[in-house]
Design an enzyme around this catalytic site. Structure first.
Site, PDB file in Angstrom:
ATOM      1  N   HIS A 196     -37.819   8.448  -3.472  1.00 55.45           N
ATOM      2  CA  HIS A 196     -39.103   7.801  -3.173  1.00 55.45           C
ATOM      3  C   HIS A 196     -39.031   7.261  -1.752  1.00 55.45           C
ATOM      4  O   HIS A 196     -37.998   6.767  -1.321  1.00 55.45           O
ATOM      5  CB  HIS A 196     -39.373   6.643  -4.147  1.00 55.45           C
ATOM      6  N   ASP A 226     -42.447   9.685 -11.909  1.00 55.36           N
ATOM      7  CA  ASP A 226     -42.727  11.036 -12.445  1.00 55.36           C
ATOM      8  C   ASP A 226     -41.592  11.568 -13.315  1.00 55.36           C
ATOM      9  O   ASP A 226     -41.807  12.490 -14.102  1.00 55.36           O
ATOM     10  CB  ASP A 226     -42.984  11.991 -11.273  1.00 55.36           C
TER      11      ASP A 226
END
Ligand code: SDX
Length: 426
Positions: A308, A365
């Protein structure tokens, strides 16, 4: 030399420049370099905006090192566990948590505005069978600008409220219709007796004149997933929405652009890719092979659901989803085989130097896909679920920019590395 400035020395000519420091409520301060080009004749360079703040905002705060996420100051764990998605949407859009009466009115607004103009069906009829629902949804939202052209000019709070409530309420209907049309199924209209999240699941699963039993645990799990996806500071799709807001474009054109940006597998399309990747790996004894591919610089393979830009620690949303996945494995019938593969990937990656040194942790996710699959939501609809959750955040961010006293059009510069002037060979 003031304490609230940064001094830069250009070592080429010894000139010094001072730029103001602006302080945040919480988190990093910023250096205001808006006059940098005028003063130095140079641009700053920051591919992917890793160190660049594009705006001032009061909506969402992320601390990537601490793994903290707040919506209007409320921690994500509180919002996900104590509040509903409609509480969250109201908070993001209007700035405060709704009272009980405000929430009741908002729920009625969502039900009342959940229908779309019948003309949308003619547009959807033109798409081929098997068209990806994200492509259909993006077209459908853009088409809403033809029915509600008046939202191009919004000046009053009432107009803003109508525009915002309208799109939040219609997205689940357009989303469900996108799936039904993509699969040649009869559409199911919104049911005014059902709540926001239950309605979406029903429009996805039901058949004409057939009652579909939706378990409370399923509705709550999906409602929490919507809440966890509702906003996330200046991510790529929100940046797209803000860019269109800065040109004074129609708000629904901006949301359609956000859908397009979110669809990419590096962004919101990752949840669908995670499941496809877990199914491709197939068993725990093949995990090492794919971890090796993810670490190989010459191999384009990436571990979807890992890494991320901001979280270099656990994504707090992932932590909450992992709890939901583990709590509801039985009740939701989550695939234990895929969970085993996911757990093995996580166990290796969290101890492997390659991932640890780069701060690559599971993101939202990595876990959402397994829960969505257990909710019988098709893989190609995972990013669509992300859109439903993110729309209140996009609209809040669009409006925050548009309500600024002065709006600067988003127009970055570049480092030109092309040809210098050439004369054509005569
Ligand atoms: C979302 O921004 C947001 O807030 C997004 C989001 C939201 O709510 O809006 O949180 C939603 O988009 C979550 C992210 C979903 N995407 C994925 O899971 C796709 C897989 N992850 C990556 O592609 C990547 O990690 C990104 C895109 C998420 C972040 O990319 P960055 O910050 O630009 O980092 P990078 O590409 O520069 O990578 C840094 C290093 C590189 O290695 P080195 O060049 O230093 O040797 O880490 C490596 C990368 O090769 N790396 C990975 C990896 N992610 C980064 N290596 C293997 N597998 C990965 N998944």
């Amino acid at each position: 030399m003031s304490k609230n400035t940064i001094t830069i020395i250009n070592n080429r000519d010894g000139k010094t420049y001072e730029f103001n420091i602006l302080d945040a409520t919480v988190g990093p301060s910023v250096v205001d370099i808006s006059s940098f080009y005028k003063e130095t004749g140079m641009f700053t360079y920051d591919e992917g905006y890793t160190s660049t703040a594009s705006c001032q905002s009061k909506i969402t705060y992320i601390d990537g090192d601490a793994g903290q996420l707040m919506y209007r100051g409320y921690d994500i764990s509180f919002m996900a566990k104590e509040k509903s998605f409609l509480d969250t949407a109201y908070l993001l859009i209007y700035g405060e948590l709704p009272s009980q009466d405000e929430l009741t009115d908002f729920k009625l607004e969502m039900q009342k505005r959940s229908f779309v103009h019948e003309g949308i069906k003619k547009l959807f009829d033109s798409f081929p069978d098997g068209a990806h629902p994200m492509a259909i949804l993006s077209a459908g939202v853009s088409a809403l600008a033809t029915f509600y052209f008046k939202h191009l000019e919004i000046t009053t709070a009432a107009e803003y409220q109508e525009m915002a409530n309208r799109i939040v309420a219609k997205i689940p209907t357009l989303a469900a219709f996108s799936y039904r049309y993509s699969n040649g199924l009869p559409i199911i209209y919104p049911d005014l007796n059902k709540g926001f999240t239950e309605n979406f699941l029903n429009m996805l699963r039901a058949y004409p004149h057939e009652y579909v039993e939706l378990k409370d645990v399923e509705i709550k799990a999906l409602d929490t997933i919507f809440t966890l996806h509702a906003d996330h500071e200046q991510n790529a799709s929100t940046t797209a929405v803000r860019n269109l807001a800065s040109t004074m474009a129609h708000p629904y054109a901006a949301i359609s652009a956000g859908i397009g940006a979110l669809w990419g597998r590096s962004h919101g399309g990752a949840n669908e890719s995670v499941i496809r990747q877990l199914e491709m790996i197939g068993s725990v004894d093949r995990v090492d092979e794919f971890i090796g591919k993810a670490k190989d610089k010459d191999d384009p393979f990436r571990l979807m659901g890992f890494g991320h830009r901001v979280y270099k620690n656990f994504d707090p949303r992932a932590t909450i989803l992992k709890e939901i996945r583990n709590e509801l494995m039985e009740e939701l019938g989550i695939s234990s085989e895929l969970v085993e593969v996911a757990n093995k990937i996580e166990q290796i990656a969290l101890s492997d130097e390659y991932f640890v040194s780069r701060g690559l942790y599971p993101n939202i996710d990595f876990y959402s896909g397994l829960i969505l699959q257990a909710l019988k939501i098709p893989k190609e609809m995972f990013a669509v679920v992300f859109v439903i959750g993110r729309t209140p955040g996009w609209i809040a961010q669009w409006s925050e920019l548009r309500q600024q006293k002065s709006i600067k059009i988003a127009r970055p510069r570049q480092l030109y590395v092309g040809s210098s002037e050439r004369t054509p060979n005569t």
